[in-house]
Design a protein around this motif. Structure first.
Motif, PDB file in Angstrom:
ATOM      1  N   ASN A 117      45.373  44.981 -84.365  1.00  0.00           N
ATOM      2  CA  ASN A 117      46.373  45.810 -85.039  1.00  0.00           C
ATOM      3  C   ASN A 117      46.295  47.248 -84.546  1.00  0.00           C
ATOM      4  O   ASN A 117      45.298  47.666 -83.957  1.00  0.00           O
ATOM      5  CB  ASN A 117      46.248  45.715 -86.570  1.00  0.00           C
ATOM      6  N   ALA A 118      47.328  48.006 -84.795  1.00  0.00           N
ATOM      7  CA  ALA A 118      47.460  49.344 -84.217  1.00  0.00           C
ATOM      8  C   ALA A 118      46.346  50.284 -84.676  1.00  0.00           C
ATOM      9  O   ALA A 118      45.781  51.038 -83.876  1.00  0.00           O
ATOM     10  CB  ALA A 118      48.827  49.935 -84.589  1.00  0.00           C
ATOM     11  N   GLN A 123      41.035  53.174 -83.496  1.00  0.00           N
ATOM     12  CA  GLN A 123      39.640  53.416 -83.879  1.00  0.00           C
ATOM     13  C   GLN A 123      38.658  52.942 -82.813  1.00  0.00           C
ATOM     14  O   GLN A 123      37.718  53.647 -82.452  1.00  0.00           O
ATOM     15  CB  GLN A 123      39.333  52.704 -85.194  1.00  0.00           C
ATOM     16  N   TYR A 124      38.866  51.700 -82.308  1.00  0.00           N
ATOM     17  CA  TYR A 124      37.915  51.108 -81.366  1.00  0.00           C
ATOM     18  C   TYR A 124      38.345  51.220 -79.909  1.00  0.00           C
ATOM     19  O   TYR A 124      37.547  51.036 -78.993  1.00  0.00           O
ATOM     20  CB  TYR A 124      37.715  49.617 -81.684  1.00  0.00           C
ATOM     21  N   GLY A 125      39.615  51.495 -79.705  1.00  0.00           N
ATOM     22  CA  GLY A 125      40.130  51.520 -78.348  1.00  0.00           C
ATOM     23  C   GLY A 125      40.803  50.208 -78.005  1.00  0.00           C
ATOM     24  O   GLY A 125      40.484  49.157 -78.557  1.00  0.00           O
ATOM     25  N   ASP A 126      41.755  50.251 -77.107  1.00  0.00           N
ATOM     26  CA  ASP A 126      42.438  49.036 -76.660  1.00  0.00           C
ATOM     27  C   ASP A 126      41.446  48.157 -75.903  1.00  0.00           C
ATOM     28  O   ASP A 126      40.700  48.653 -75.055  1.00  0.00           O
ATOM     29  CB  ASP A 126      43.599  49.419 -75.743  1.00  0.00           C
TER      30      ASP A 126
END
Length: 504
Positions: A117-118, A123-126
């Protein structure tokens, strides 16, 4: 040169110098073929390890009263330690343990949905970027019946037959859970995540790396190889063969699930079969012979839901009608430590004495104790034959009053802590287990290489194999064969057990 042109050149030089400075700080180099800057893998920082998510089974409290040293809690802890050593922080690791496929599939589904989710990407990076790079390590939480649980929790269990412990409803639920797991993993992989599958292959999904666990054939083959080595069967003559019994316990209460025994015997007979056909080995009970094939596992299989059944089985194979007579036995392949311990009880009751170390006079119980305490090394010599007569043309006698009561070598698997003292004092020659620390160290390296998009060929333990059903990088688990001679180096020094566990 005009002033305008001069300003342009100076501006270009300044930009180039700034770019070079930034590239040097980031650990960049220039590709000589394209002239473009590339990031050096060695310059990556701890932050660039990315993320790793562990979805592993939890220990089953109902599996068996005998808990092998190889269990999922041990592997979980060892893998986390290995990942930490390779630079993964606590925040970059996600750990989920599950007692069933249903709970595991739900946990995996939630994790993948959250990561995709976006808000999570922010938060974690793509997952397709260095910061958000993610490797999922999953071992399907399939059910293990007691036939498997006596040996190790790390068992690949293809085509388990249904038993009274199973139900069609449960089988249907597990099939549904496996489909959901495959669906979640495909979504994760399509989004750029990497996946390492341990144990059972997952229908409908192909991982980046496969780690098959131990099979029944591996366990049987390993012990057969130890029998061959310790008894030096290659040097044995047809006129003085070795007496070997294979105990194939079945702990399924219904007695219907024989798949483990069938696979185990294939591994055993692959190794021992040639020696029986060459008449270098024989079975005192005549359960095995020159004519035995790999499909004849039922000839040595017996019900073993309690230790008294194992004792009775061995006694029936070795006892004779003569009061003072006993059957010569050189080796007992007991399959697991539970069966080995019961075999020890039976042999004592029948009057056998000594230890497996008597087969090799250069090793005494005192030598083993000294070795475990770190005082002296142990050296093996060629195995002597205590029953060999001066006349090599004489046919072997199965019963005598003295030599035939000499203690045989006994093999097992599982490394039960409660039975380690039997290894130390030589009543059991060897046990076996998966080298957890060595394997988790390699799995941690795989996760790091995948996240950094580095070549997996740099990991020597990885080989391309079709074990999964398609050609992919595969890590085969390292097995340890442990006897008194190497117990300290194999189990105590790495921290698997303590000196107290060895009854020292």
């Amino acid at each position: 040169m005009g002033k305008g042109t001069s300003h342009i050149i100076r501006a270009f030089v300044s930009l180039a110098m700034a770019g070079s400075l930034m590239c040097a700080t980031a650990g960049c180099s220039t590709d000589p073929l394209t002239g473009t800057a590339t990031t050096s893998p060695s310059a990556t920082t701890a932050a660039s390890t990315g993320h790793v998510a562990l979805f592993l089974p939890s220990n089953s409290p109902n599996l068996s009263q005998n808990v092998p040293l190889n269990n999922w809690n041990t592997l979980n802890d060892s893998l986390e330690n290995a990942l930490s050593t390779d630079g993964f922080s606590g925040k970059s690791m996600n750990r989920e343990t599950s007692g069933s496929l249903a709970s595991q599939s739900d946990a995996l589904k939630r994790y993948v949905q959250e990561r995709l989710n976006a808000d999570s990407k922010e938060q974690y990076g793509d997952p397709q970027t260095e910061q958000g790079a993610t490797t999922i390590v999953i071992a399907p939480a399939v059910r293990l019946d007691r036939n498997y649980g006596e040996y190790s929790h790390f068992i690949t269990t293809p085509n388990q037959e249904p038993s009274d412990q199973d139900s069609s409803d449960t089988d249907s639920d597990e099939s549904s859970s496996m489909r959901q797991i495959a669906d979640s993993l495909n979504k994760a992989k399509n989004a750029g995540m990497h996946v390492v599958v341990l144990g059972n292959p997952i229908d409908g999904f192909v991982p980046n790396v496969y780690v098959p666990l131990v099979t029944a054939a591996d366990i049987g083959r390993m012990q057969a190889q130890q029998i061959v080595s310790k008894l030096d069967l290659d040097a044995v003559s047809e006129s003085n063969p070795k007496a070997i019994e294979v105990l194939l316990p079945n702990t399924d209460p219904s007695g219907k699930n024989n798949s483990f025994q069938a696979q185990a015997f294939e591994g055993i007979w692959e190794v021992l079969g040639p020696y029986f056909r060459q008449r270098k080995a024989y079975s005192p009970s005549q359960r095995l012979s020159f004519f035995t094939t790999k499909s004849d596992y039922k000839d040595v299989m017996f019900k073993a839901t309690k230790d008294s059944q194992i004792e009775d089985e061995l006694k029936s194979r070795l006892e004779t009608k003569g009061r003072d007579a006993a059957v010569r036995i050189d080796g007992i392949l007991a399959m697991n430590d539970f069966t080995a311990a019961a075999s020890i009880k039976a042999l004592k009751t029948m009057g056998y004495s000594g230890s497996s170390m008597d087969v090799n006079p250069s090793i005494t119980i005192f030598d083993v104790v000294g070795n475990i305490a770190g005082r002296k090394p142990l050296n093996r010599q060629r195995v002597p034959d205590p029953a060999q007569s001066g006349d090599e043309s004489a046919q072997p006698s199965q019963t005598t009053k003295t030599d035939s009561k000499q203690w045989p070598i006994i093999t097992g698997f599982g490394a039960y802590i409660s039975d380690i003292p039997n290894i130390v004092n030589g009543l059991q020659w060897m046990t076996g287990l998966v080298d957890v620390h060595a394997n988790t160290g390699t799995i941690a390296q795989i996760a790091l290489q995948l996240n950094r998009k580095e070549k997996l060929s740099n990991i020597a333990e990885l080989k391309t194999s079709d074990d999964y059903g398609s050609e992919i990088p595969t890590l085969h688990m390292t097995l340890l064969a442990v006897s008194a001679a190497n117990l300290k180096a194999a189990l105590i020094d790495p921290g698997y057990i303590s000196l107290a566990d060895a009854d020292m």
